[in-house]
Design a protein around this motif. Structure first.
Motif, PDB file in Angstrom:
ATOM      1  N   GLN A 128      -3.722   3.166   5.751  1.00  0.00           N
ATOM      2  CA  GLN A 128      -3.239   3.731   7.049  1.00  0.00           C
ATOM      3  C   GLN A 128      -2.879   2.585   8.105  1.00  0.00           C
ATOM      4  O   GLN A 128      -1.816   2.715   8.796  1.00  0.00           O
ATOM      5  CB  GLN A 128      -3.917   4.667   7.595  1.00  0.00           C
ATOM      6  CG  GLN A 128      -3.689   6.089   6.868  1.00  0.00           C
ATOM      7  CD  GLN A 128      -4.394   6.138   5.695  1.00  0.00           C
ATOM      8  OE1 GLN A 128      -5.435   5.774   5.438  1.00  0.00           O
ATOM      9  NE2 GLN A 128      -3.794   6.573   4.627  1.00  0.00           N
ATOM     10  N   ARG A 129      -4.061   1.691   8.143  1.00  0.00           N
ATOM     11  CA  ARG A 129      -3.699   0.948   9.266  1.00  0.00           C
ATOM     12  C   ARG A 129      -3.354  -0.562   8.865  1.00  0.00           C
ATOM     13  O   ARG A 129      -3.093  -1.523   9.572  1.00  0.00           O
ATOM     14  CB  ARG A 129      -5.216   0.565  10.199  1.00  0.00           C
ATOM     15  CG  ARG A 129      -5.348   1.818  10.880  1.00  0.00           C
ATOM     16  CD  ARG A 129      -6.693   1.566  11.644  1.00  0.00           C
ATOM     17  NE  ARG A 129      -7.340   2.849  12.536  1.00  0.00           N
ATOM     18  CZ  ARG A 129      -7.880   4.033  12.039  1.00  0.00           C
ATOM     19  NH1 ARG A 129      -8.014   4.091  10.847  1.00  0.00           N
ATOM     20  NH2 ARG A 129      -7.967   4.991  12.788  1.00  0.00           N
ATOM     21  N   HIS A 130      -3.280  -0.795   7.376  1.00  0.00           N
ATOM     22  CA  HIS A 130      -2.953  -1.868   6.887  1.00  0.00           C
ATOM     23  C   HIS A 130      -3.604  -3.214   7.190  1.00  0.00           C
ATOM     24  O   HIS A 130      -3.108  -4.241   7.463  1.00  0.00           O
ATOM     25  CB  HIS A 130      -1.460  -2.149   7.349  1.00  0.00           C
ATOM     26  CG  HIS A 130      -0.514  -0.776   7.146  1.00  0.00           C
ATOM     27  ND1 HIS A 130      -0.097  -0.326   5.862  1.00  0.00           N
ATOM     28  CD2 HIS A 130       0.351  -0.217   8.136  1.00  0.00           C
ATOM     29  CE1 HIS A 130       0.490   0.688   6.123  1.00  0.00           C
ATOM     30  NE2 HIS A 130       0.759   0.876   7.354  1.00  0.00           N
ATOM     31  N   HIS A 131      -5.121  -3.175   7.338  1.00  0.00           N
ATOM     32  CA  HIS A 131      -5.819  -4.252   7.364  1.00  0.00           C
ATOM     33  C   HIS A 131      -7.203  -4.117   6.678  1.00  0.00           C
ATOM     34  O   HIS A 131      -7.537  -2.803   6.451  1.00  0.00           O
ATOM     35  CB  HIS A 131      -5.875  -4.621   8.680  1.00  0.00           C
ATOM     36  CG  HIS A 131      -6.504  -3.621   9.766  1.00  0.00           C
ATOM     37  ND1 HIS A 131      -7.930  -3.186   9.638  1.00  0.00           N
ATOM     38  CD2 HIS A 131      -5.791  -2.888  10.698  1.00  0.00           C
ATOM     39  CE1 HIS A 131      -7.873  -2.141  10.623  1.00  0.00           C
ATOM     40  NE2 HIS A 131      -6.820  -1.966  11.030  1.00  0.00           N
ATOM     41  N   LEU A 132      -7.978  -5.113   6.795  1.00  0.00           N
ATOM     42  CA  LEU A 132      -9.356  -4.635   6.076  1.00  0.00           C
ATOM     43  C   LEU A 132     -10.147  -3.943   6.931  1.00  0.00           C
ATOM     44  O   LEU A 132     -10.091  -3.878   8.183  1.00  0.00           O
ATOM     45  CB  LEU A 132      -9.898  -6.255   5.961  1.00  0.00           C
ATOM     46  CG  LEU A 132      -9.362  -7.046   4.875  1.00  0.00           C
ATOM     47  CD1 LEU A 132     -10.360  -8.520   4.827  1.00  0.00           C
ATOM     48  CD2 LEU A 132      -9.501  -6.543   3.571  1.00  0.00           C
ATOM     49  N   ALA A 133     -11.283  -3.121   6.214  1.00  0.00           N
ATOM     50  CA  ALA A 133     -11.881  -2.114   7.090  1.00  0.00           C
ATOM     51  C   ALA A 133     -13.292  -2.152   6.513  1.00  0.00           C
ATOM     52  O   ALA A 133     -13.354  -2.552   5.131  1.00  0.00           O
ATOM     53  CB  ALA A 133     -11.313  -0.913   6.905  1.00  0.00           C
TER      54      ALA A 133
ATOM     55  N   ASP B 266       1.056  -1.236  -0.120  1.00  0.00           N
ATOM     56  CA  ASP B 266      -0.178  -0.065   0.103  1.00  0.00           C
ATOM     57  C   ASP B 266       0.845   1.245  -0.023  1.00  0.00           C
ATOM     58  O   ASP B 266       0.042   2.320   0.050  1.00  0.00           O
ATOM     59  CB  ASP B 266      -1.105  -0.154   0.994  1.00  0.00           C
ATOM     60  CG  ASP B 266      -0.166  -0.406   2.561  1.00  0.00           C
ATOM     61  OD1 ASP B 266       0.842  -0.292   2.536  1.00  0.00           O
ATOM     62  OD2 ASP B 266      -1.196  -0.939   3.199  1.00  0.00           O
ATOM     63  N   ASP B 267       2.249   1.290  -0.096  1.00  0.00           N
ATOM     64  CA  ASP B 267       2.962   2.221  -0.308  1.00  0.00           C
ATOM     65  C   ASP B 267       3.368   2.447  -1.942  1.00  0.00           C
ATOM     66  O   ASP B 267       3.921   3.717  -2.089  1.00  0.00           O
ATOM     67  CB  ASP B 267       4.453   2.077   0.492  1.00  0.00           C
ATOM     68  CG  ASP B 267       4.948   0.706   0.141  1.00  0.00           C
ATOM     69  OD1 ASP B 267       4.347  -0.167  -0.585  1.00  0.00           O
ATOM     70  OD2 ASP B 267       6.342   0.788   0.017  1.00  0.00           O
ATOM     71  N   CYS B 268       2.861   1.647  -2.440  1.00  0.00           N
ATOM     72  CA  CYS B 268       2.826   1.928  -4.144  1.00  0.00           C
ATOM     73  C   CYS B 268       1.659   2.351  -4.942  1.00  0.00           C
ATOM     74  O   CYS B 268       0.546   2.228  -4.115  1.00  0.00           O
ATOM     75  CB  CYS B 268       3.465   0.655  -4.780  1.00  0.00           C
ATOM     76  SG  CYS B 268       4.907   0.152  -3.973  1.00  0.00           S
ATOM     77  N   LYS B 269       1.692   2.952  -6.036  1.00  0.00           N
ATOM     78  CA  LYS B 269       0.545   3.164  -6.629  1.00  0.00           C
ATOM     79  C   LYS B 269      -0.119   2.012  -6.944  1.00  0.00           C
ATOM     80  O   LYS B 269       0.294   1.027  -7.165  1.00  0.00           O
ATOM     81  CB  LYS B 269       1.012   3.908  -7.920  1.00  0.00           C
ATOM     82  CG  LYS B 269       1.726   5.383  -7.661  1.00  0.00           C
ATOM     83  CD  LYS B 269       2.102   6.066  -9.086  1.00  0.00           C
ATOM     84  CE  LYS B 269       2.743   7.282  -8.557  1.00  0.00           C
ATOM     85  NZ  LYS B 269       3.092   8.044 -10.019  1.00  0.00           N
ATOM     86  N   PRO B 270      -1.631   2.204  -7.129  1.00  0.00           N
ATOM     87  CA  PRO B 270      -2.399   1.080  -7.587  1.00  0.00           C
ATOM     88  C   PRO B 270      -2.073   0.275  -8.893  1.00  0.00           C
ATOM     89  O   PRO B 270      -2.285  -0.785  -9.002  1.00  0.00           O
ATOM     90  CB  PRO B 270      -3.861   1.675  -7.576  1.00  0.00           C
ATOM     91  CG  PRO B 270      -3.839   2.743  -6.676  1.00  0.00           C
ATOM     92  CD  PRO B 270      -2.703   3.322  -6.898  1.00  0.00           C
ATOM     93  N   ASP B 271      -1.588   1.177  -9.779  1.00  0.00           N
ATOM     94  CA  ASP B 271      -1.422   0.515 -11.178  1.00  0.00           C
ATOM     95  C   ASP B 271       0.381  -0.121 -10.984  1.00  0.00           C
ATOM     96  O   ASP B 271       0.498  -0.557 -12.121  1.00  0.00           O
ATOM     97  CB  ASP B 271      -1.083   1.549 -12.311  1.00  0.00           C
ATOM     98  CG  ASP B 271      -0.496   2.985 -11.933  1.00  0.00           C
ATOM     99  OD1 ASP B 271       0.405   2.827 -11.028  1.00  0.00           O
ATOM    100  OD2 ASP B 271      -0.356   3.577 -12.783  1.00  0.00           O
ATOM    101  N   GLY B 272       0.912   0.112  -9.998  1.00  0.00           N
ATOM    102  CA  GLY B 272       2.297  -0.558  -9.769  1.00  0.00           C
ATOM    103  C   GLY B 272       3.323   0.231 -10.797  1.00  0.00           C
ATOM    104  O   GLY B 272       4.397  -0.385 -10.868  1.00  0.00           O
ATOM    105  N   SER B 273       3.067   1.486 -11.260  1.00  0.00           N
ATOM    106  CA  SER B 273       4.025   2.017 -12.015  1.00  0.00           C
ATOM    107  C   SER B 273       5.396   2.618 -11.459  1.00  0.00           C
ATOM    108  O   SER B 273       6.352   2.785 -12.079  1.00  0.00           O
ATOM    109  CB  SER B 273       3.188   3.289 -12.824  1.00  0.00           C
ATOM    110  OG  SER B 273       2.920   4.243 -11.633  1.00  0.00           O
TER     111      SER B 273
END
Length: 578
Positions: A493-498, A461-468
């Motif tokens: 932010q919390r790194h889990h499902l919500a 989740d520190d990367c862009k959704p398209d992985g560019s």
């Protein structure tokens, strides 16, 4: 009346017996009941012939033929058109459904047990469970992967078993009751693997010790509206049910409030598809009418536009040169197989579209395939002839063609630049083969047996959704992009499902790192999220032993217990409807 009624349950070998029974009844003026016609669809054309050739002058006026059947597409239309039809469907809405079930449980039945209080509360809980199972169908695939026709007999069986165990055991065997309900009485109808997990998770809410011990204090849903009332008679139960809202909130099913939008959207799409189907039939007739001419002009012009948008075939020799078969790189084989599958689809489009335009102008004869293509073009749906050789998709034709071009562009980049750092999994016909190739690379590099390899995952989740912004591939495994979540979201932010945001039905997932592990047994605090190709979720087993829709499970980190996400129908998808 009994001597005037003959009945038979249809099945293998029962057709000739039923035909003889009908012949006798016609002469004697008696009634015939043929049960379970859906179990003998191969004989139904013969039944249609018998009814069509029936001579009224040679048939007694008192003769009647009764048929019972589950819904079946093979049921002869003639019998439906010439007969009086009666349907037995569950009441619409959870409140009406539970009221209908409890109205059959009078005070004598509720007290006919050695533990009347526990019996009445668990009977009510089973009725509620039964209604939830039936009413989840209205939410479509997020309710059940495959819709099931649960019947009142399933509930009656549970009620009889409940009475037996309460009368014969000092302690209530809740685990046995849940097993019988979820795996046998109701579970016997459930065929999908994920649905089996769902129904086992659902029954734990309704059939548990808290229902008997806590009574009204134990709630079936977070809102607190639904519970077992402190009632001792049928009227008291019904009085509580009348106080419930007519419209049932999705929370009682374990679903998010957004599912109301999903339900309304599905009903609207179904209505519009029916309207378009009727319009197509009306506009597709012969003759020189303006409607038919207008439709021909539309599809002729559209076919011309699609010809221009159809990309050229891949150079398979170029793929073979760029990705030779190698022991250490199994992905080379996958990309070549995928390119060959796309070539098969593109060759069909390049052949059929020009031929269709010629058929519209009368230069060639309209075949069945060309007629189906014309209907698809006019209704903006992918024709069956194309979808049979294409990737699985629920998109309308206009969006499907754009998706096709995006997929071809992805493979052209793959050919030009080599294996990408982040793979667009949605662009593959058969993503299961790609995952197998990644595991095979790892197994061969470390000399492990491939059946001992499985994937752990990490969401980047520190990367862009398209992985560019992923510049380097992982040392082992692969990065995957392009997944969507339904029923929840990923909290970056919390790194889990919500829980999902209001009115947001689907959320994009960040790139996923698939890490091959030896003898991987899973992680604690995760939800095993199924991944499907398209939103329908339902699939069939292909010749390879894989599902045509289900891809694999993802172990997503969760602070909540997995049952919450199971009941919410949380799943990931490679492609949406648009």
């Amino acid at each position: 009346m009994a001597h005037k009624l003959d009945s038979i349950s249809l099945g293998q070998g029962q057709g000739p017996k039923a035909a003889a029974m009908i012949e006798r009844a016609r002469d004697a003026g008696s009634w015939v009941l043929l049960c379970n016609c859906h179990l003998c669809v191969s004989w139904l054309p013969e039944l249609e012939r018998i009814c069509e050739q029936m001579n009224l002058d040679e048939t007694d006026n008192n003769y009647r033929l009764w048929l019972s059947s589950m819904p079946s597409r093979q049921f002869p239309p003639l019998l439906l058109q010439n007969g009086v039809k009666m349907t037995n469907e569950p009441p619409k809405g959870l409140r009406a459904n539970v009221m209908g079930s409890m109205s059959k449980c009078d005070d004598r039945m509720l007290n006919d047990c050695t533990k009347p209080e526990a019996f009445s509360r668990l009977v009510f809980a089973f009725c509620f469970f039964h209604a939830v199972c039936q009413d989840r169908r209205k939410f479509g695939a997020i309710g059940w992967n495959t819709p099931y026709n649960f019947t009142p007999e399933d509930l009656s069986t549970n009620r009889r078993q409940l009475k037996y165990f309460l009368d014969n055991y000092n302690e209530i065997p809740y685990q046995v009751l849940r097993f019988l309900g979820a795996k046998i009485n109701y579970g016997g109808r459930v065929t999908d693997r994920k649905d089996k997990v769902l129904i086992e998770c659902m029954i734990e809410i309704f059939i548990c010790e808290s229902v008997v011990e806590e009574g009204p204090e134990y709630k079936f849903s977070p809102g607190g509206l639904f519970y077992v009332p402190a009632a001792s008679s049928q009227e008291e139960f019904l009085q509580y049910l009348r106080s419930l809202p007519i419209t049932t909130p999705p929370e009682v099913f374990g679903l998010h409030g957004n599912c109301e939008i999903t339900c309304a959207e599905s009903e609207s799409l179904a209505l519009l598809e029916d309207v378009m189907a009727v319009r197509s039939v009306e506009g597709g007739g012969g003759g020189g009418g303006g409607g038919a001419g207008s439709q021909e002009d539309v599809v002729y012009a559209l076919a011309g536009e699609l010809i221009e948008q159809t990309p050229p075939l891949f150079d398979l020799d170029g793929f073979e040169k760029a990705f030779p078969t190698m022991y250490s790189e199994s992905r080379n084989t996958v990309v070549k197989q995928e390119a060959a599958k796309y070539n098969r689809l593109l060759a069909l489009l390049h052949t059929q579209l020009p031929l269709f335009r010629k058929a519209v102008k009368g230069l060639v004869v309209f075949t069945e395939d060309l007629e189906n293509a014309g209907k698809g073009l006019y209704m903006n749906v992918v024709p069956d002839g194309w979808s049979n050789v294409a990737f699985l998709s629920l998109k309308p034709l206009s969006v499907w063609y754009k998706d096709l071009n995006d997929r071809i562009a992805f493979f052209n980049e793959w050919l030009k630049d080599g294996h990408p750092n982040a793979f667009w999994l949605s662009g593959l016909f058969f993503p299961q083969a790609f995952f197998t190739a990644v595991m095979q690379n790892f197994a061969r590099a470390h000399k492990f047996a491939i059946d001992r390899i499985d994937f752990d995952i990490e969401l980047r989740d520190d990367c862009k959704p398209d992985g560019s912004d992923i510049m380097v591939p992982p040392l082992a495994g692969c990065y995957i992009r392009g997944l969507f979540l339904e029923g929840c979201r990923w909290d970056e932010q919390r790194h889990h499902l919500a829980p999902s945001k209001p009115k947001v039905l689907f959320e994009s997932m960040p790139p996923v790192l698939f890490k091959p592990e030896l003898d991987w047994k899973g992680r604690n605090g995760t939800y095993s999220c199924p991944v499907y190709k398209v939103l329908s979720r339902k699939g069939t087993l292909s010749t390879t032993g894989h599902s045509t829709n289900f891809v694999r499970d993802l172990a997503l980190t969760s602070k909540e217990e997995p049952g919450q996400w199971i009941r919410a129908g949380v799943a990931a998808f490679l492609a949406l409807r648009y």
